[in-house]
Design an enzyme around this catalytic site. Sequence first.
Site, short mmCIF file in Angstrom:
data_model
loop_
_atom_site.label_atom_id
_atom_site.label_comp_id
_atom_site.label_asym_id
_atom_site.label_seq_id
_atom_site.Cartn_x
_atom_site.Cartn_y
_atom_site.Cartn_z
CG HIS A 236 20.94 -47.93 6.50
ND1 HIS A 236 20.06 -47.27 5.60
CD2 HIS A 236 20.23 -49.32 6.08
CE1 HIS A 236 19.41 -47.90 4.90
NE2 HIS A 236 19.30 -49.29 5.11
CG HIS B 262 17.53 -53.43 7.09
ND1 HIS B 262 16.00 -53.03 6.81
CD2 HIS B 262 18.34 -52.84 6.15
CE1 HIS B 262 16.08 -51.89 5.92
NE2 HIS B 262 17.35 -51.76 5.80
CG ASP C 143 14.24 -58.08 8.21
OD1 ASP C 143 15.20 -57.16 8.60
OD2 ASP C 143 13.45 -58.07 7.57
CG HIS D 188 15.59 -47.77 2.63
ND1 HIS D 188 15.10 -47.92 3.84
CD2 HIS D 188 16.61 -48.69 2.29
CE1 HIS D 188 15.92 -48.64 4.64
NE2 HIS D 188 16.74 -49.35 3.70
CD GLU E 108 18.85 -49.82 -1.93
OE1 GLU E 108 17.84 -49.78 -1.32
OE2 GLU E 108 19.40 -50.85 -1.43
CG ASP F 51 21.34 -52.32 3.85
OD1 ASP F 51 20.47 -51.98 4.55
OD2 ASP F 51 21.32 -52.53 2.33
ZN LIG Z 1 18.17 -50.51 4.20
#
Ligand SMILES: [Zn+2]
Length: 328
Positions: free
Chosen positions: A5, A7, A9, A183, A186, A263
């Site tokens: 998991h 990202h 960017d 997702h 959260e 993350d």
């Molecule tokens: Zn995420």
Amino acid sequence: MFDLHLHLDGSLSKEDFIYLSKLSQVELPMNYESLIHCPKEAKSLDDYLRCFDLPLSLMQVKGSLKYSVKSLLDRLSKLGLIYAEIRFAPQLHIAKGMNQEEVVIDAIEGLKEAKIKANLILCAMRGDKNELENLETLRLVKKYLGKGVSGFDLAGSETLYPTNLFANLFKEAQKLGVPYTIHAGESAGYESIEQALDFGASRIGHGVRAKDNEMTMIRLKENKIFLEICPTSNLQTKAFLRYEDLPIRLFLLKGVHFFLNSDNMCVSMTDVNEEYKAIIKAFKLHKNEVYLLLCNALEASFIDEEDKWALKKKMDENFNDWYLNLKV
Ligand SMILES: [Zn+2]
């Protein structure tokens, strides 16, 4: 040893920002370093998501995704990872003329020169005006599945656009037979996780709110749905105040399957090894429990059985050294 998991960017390095600003001919603001890390005063996931504006502005031209993927995998290799799944939303990279498919092809190019095995997860975005873009992303997952892309995801503001708005998208995903994670749970409650389970997700991004409902935990356990827990990110979005407040022991006790992830290495200023360190310390995890979490990650990964066996062998060979290097 795995980060599933992660990202793209949200995980650029300082050098990446400098390189990409030249490539994209976008000048970096003087105070750019203060804009790319989650601020201490962030109050929610929505504050956290603002840190993605600048990196995204630099990843709109051909070559920018290829470079970013390759750079990230080089850093992951140095951390001792043996496999990663890197995610991004192609529709957020089309502001300067590339189309979604060109974005995906550019990112796949970045995988080719990498030192470790990796795949891409393509994210659809929560929103109310991008239904067509999300469907296009899904079709690209299908088209490039096994060719650098391994799965589909839904990201973005869970509070503004609840999971139930995306029933049609996941009905289509089910029809196409692509693997997906969502997702959920959260910033929204366990109901969001229930929805993702109804949609047939095989993994849940974060999912920590499952702790609030016994039935959700039972459902996760019985269907062996894996939670991709990202501890530091959860503290920054104020889902929890301290690592000790995360439901790690509860999930182990209830048999909920999960593993740890970073993350966003830049936005959250962390990496997956740091996440393991923090959780091992906070919960005094035994070495066997840590091994179990790595086995969960391997099992949950969106790769075929043959590749899993090869990675399992590599994981077992490297586990002791990796664990020792954590210095916990
Ligand atoms: Zn995420």
